[in-house]
Design a protein around this motif. Structure first.
Motif, PDB file in Angstrom:
ATOM      1  N   LEU A  30      23.120   2.662  14.699  1.00 26.78           N
ATOM      2  CA  LEU A  30      22.828   1.485  13.895  1.00 26.78           C
ATOM      3  C   LEU A  30      21.427   1.559  13.301  1.00 26.78           C
ATOM      4  N   ILE A  31      21.281   1.023  12.104  1.00 23.24           N
ATOM      5  CA  ILE A  31      19.965   0.876  11.495  1.00 23.24           C
ATOM      6  C   ILE A  31      19.409  -0.467  11.946  1.00 23.24           C
ATOM      7  N   ARG A  32      18.250  -0.425  12.593  1.00 18.96           N
ATOM      8  CA  ARG A  32      17.634  -1.655  13.080  1.00 18.96           C
ATOM      9  C   ARG A  32      16.201  -1.731  12.574  1.00 18.96           C
ATOM     10  N   TYR A  33      15.821  -2.914  12.124  1.00 18.48           N
ATOM     11  CA  TYR A  33      14.459  -3.111  11.652  1.00 18.48           C
ATOM     12  C   TYR A  33      14.063  -4.569  11.859  1.00 18.48           C
ATOM     13  N   LYS A  34      12.752  -4.785  11.900  1.00 21.62           N
ATOM     14  CA  LYS A  34      12.212  -6.135  12.019  1.00 21.62           C
ATOM     15  C   LYS A  34      11.398  -6.443  10.779  1.00 21.62           C
ATOM     16  N   VAL A  35      11.477  -7.694  10.342  1.00 22.48           N
ATOM     17  CA  VAL A  35      10.711  -8.152   9.190  1.00 22.48           C
ATOM     18  C   VAL A  35       9.762  -9.237   9.670  1.00 22.48           C
ATOM     19  N   LYS A  36       8.493  -9.077   9.341  1.00 23.57           N
ATOM     20  CA  LYS A  36       7.476 -10.060   9.736  1.00 23.57           C
ATOM     21  C   LYS A  36       6.716 -10.473   8.486  1.00 23.57           C
ATOM     22  N   ILE A  37       6.578 -11.781   8.275  1.00 25.69           N
ATOM     23  CA  ILE A  37       5.866 -12.306   7.112  1.00 25.69           C
ATOM     24  C   ILE A  37       4.682 -13.127   7.612  1.00 25.69           C
ATOM     25  N   THR A  38       3.501 -12.786   7.137  1.00 24.97           N
ATOM     26  CA  THR A  38       2.290 -13.502   7.542  1.00 24.97           C
ATOM     27  C   THR A  38       1.404 -13.717   6.321  1.00 24.97           C
ATOM     28  N   VAL A  39       0.384 -14.529   6.501  1.00 20.73           N
ATOM     29  CA  VAL A  39      -0.669 -14.678   5.501  1.00 20.73           C
ATOM     30  C   VAL A  39      -1.871 -13.917   6.035  1.00 20.73           C
ATOM     31  N   SER A  40      -2.349 -12.954   5.246  1.00 19.92           N
ATOM     32  CA  SER A  40      -3.466 -12.113   5.665  1.00 19.92           C
ATOM     33  C   SER A  40      -4.666 -12.361   4.755  1.00 19.92           C
ATOM     34  N   VAL A  41      -5.836 -12.194   5.335  1.00 21.10           N
ATOM     35  CA  VAL A  41      -7.068 -12.257   4.562  1.00 21.10           C
ATOM     36  C   VAL A  41      -7.727 -10.889   4.675  1.00 21.10           C
ATOM     37  N   SER A  80       1.797 -11.251   3.336  1.00 20.25           N
ATOM     38  CA  SER A  80       2.079  -9.900   3.823  1.00 20.25           C
ATOM     39  C   SER A  80       3.493  -9.831   4.369  1.00 20.25           C
ATOM     40  N   ILE A  81       4.210  -8.786   3.992  1.00 18.15           N
ATOM     41  CA  ILE A  81       5.561  -8.537   4.497  1.00 18.15           C
ATOM     42  C   ILE A  81       5.545  -7.174   5.169  1.00 18.15           C
ATOM     43  N   TYR A  82       5.846  -7.157   6.462  1.00 21.26           N
ATOM     44  CA  TYR A  82       5.886  -5.920   7.235  1.00 21.26           C
ATOM     45  C   TYR A  82       7.338  -5.645   7.626  1.00 21.26           C
ATOM     46  N   ILE A  83       7.823  -4.455   7.326  1.00 18.11           N
ATOM     47  CA  ILE A  83       9.177  -4.052   7.707  1.00 18.11           C
ATOM     48  C   ILE A  83       9.038  -2.826   8.599  1.00 18.11           C
ATOM     49  N   GLU A  94       8.134   3.714  12.109  1.00 10.65           N
ATOM     50  CA  GLU A  94       7.282   3.597  10.929  1.00 10.65           C
ATOM     51  C   GLU A  94       7.388   2.199  10.323  1.00 10.65           C
ATOM     52  N   GLN A  95       6.388   1.863   9.514  1.00 10.74           N
ATOM     53  CA  GLN A  95       6.300   0.514   8.967  1.00 10.74           C
ATOM     54  C   GLN A  95       5.981   0.571   7.482  1.00 10.74           C
ATOM     55  N   ALA A  96       6.647  -0.273   6.702  1.00 15.55           N
ATOM     56  CA  ALA A  96       6.327  -0.457   5.286  1.00 15.55           C
ATOM     57  C   ALA A  96       5.618  -1.794   5.153  1.00 15.55           C
ATOM     58  N   LYS A  97       4.563  -1.810   4.345  1.00 13.98           N
ATOM     59  CA  LYS A  97       3.761  -3.023   4.172  1.00 13.98           C
ATOM     60  C   LYS A  97       3.747  -3.403   2.706  1.00 13.98           C
TER      61      LYS A  97
END
Length: 158
Positions: free
Chosen positions: A37-48, A62-65, A111-114
């Protein structure tokens, strides 16, 4: 002991063995399928992000996958979805800046995409599209705004 109690004690280990065998098969099938299975997490934050050279800072959405599975995949796009019953979709092409990854990007295990959207750009361009004019519904629809991550992977037969 009578015959009935002896029969129960002779049959009980066979039943427990059968239940254990079925449980072992279920666990083995789960573990074999889990790696495919392809598994990933998506996290959305506000970054400074603060720049030391110019002493300026800028806010970003910011969107982190992150690939949390064992299988690599190709990240091909991101779509914003708004709505509960009548859903609307907005394809989003990330802006090229020094902080964001480019699309398409191949994500290996861990690995992570930003992706970074300037907060001003989000408030002035993207948020008005996602927002509804009726204030009563605007609160609820912003709670049901989602990001859809599009992936594609190539299969090769050996």
């Amino acid at each position: 002991m009578d015959n009935e109690s002896v029969n129960i004690w002779t049959i009980l280990p066979q039943w427990l063995g059968a239940v254990g065998t079925i449980a072992a098969v279920i666990v083995a099938l789960y573990l074999a399928r889990r790696d495919k299975l392809i598994r990933y997490k998506v996290k959305i934050t506000v970054s400074v992000i603060f720049d030391n050279l110019s002493n300026n800072y800028q806010k970003y959405l910011s969107i982190y996958i992150t690939n949390t599975g064992f299988r690599s995949f190709l990240l091909t796009g991101i779509t914003w979805q708004r709505g509960i019953i009548k859903k609307k979709y907005y394809d989003w092409i990330p802006a090229l800046n020094n902080y964001s990854s480019s699309i398409p990007i191949k994500l290996e295990d861990g690995e992570q995409a930003k992706f970074f959207i300037t907060y001003d750009s989000f408030e002035n361009k993207l948020y008005p599209i996602l927002k509804v004019k009726a204030k009563i519904f605007s609160y609820f629809l912003t709670r049901f705004t989602k990001i859809i991550v599009h992936t594609s992977f190539k299969s090769k037969t050996f």
